[in-house]
Write a protein that holds these residues in place. Structure first.
Motif: not given
Length: 66
Positions: A6-9, A54-57
Motif C-alpha cells: 500500500a502507498w502512504f502519503e 509517499m512511502f510504499k509499505g
C-alpha cells in the motif's frame, strides 16, 4: 484480507517518522520512498507549491514468512 502493499502519503504537517509510525500501526513496513513536485497556477503562472512524499509499505506478516 489486507493488500500486501500500500502507498502512504505523508501528510502536510507530518514528519517522515510520524508517517512511518502510522504505517506500522496498520501493519506495514516501509520499503520505498517516492517524491514528486506539486505545482500550482497563480495568475496564469505555474509555480512550485510543495513536495509530495509517499512511502510504499509491505505487510509485516509477509516479511516474516520469507
Amino acid at each position: 484480507m489486507s493488500k500486501k502493499t500500500a502507498w502512504f502519503e505523508m501528510e502536510e504537517h507530518e514528519t517522515p517518522e510520524q508517517c512511518i509510525e502510522r504505517m506500522r500501526k496498520k501493519g506495514y513496513m516501509p520499503v520505498l520512498r517516492k517524491e514528486e513536485p506539486i505545482f500550482q497556477r497563480i495568475n496564469g503562472e505555474i509555480t512550485y507549491f510543495r513536495q509530495k512524499v509517499m512511502f510504499k509499505g509491505e505487510l509485516m506478516e509477509d516479511n516474516n514468512k520469507k
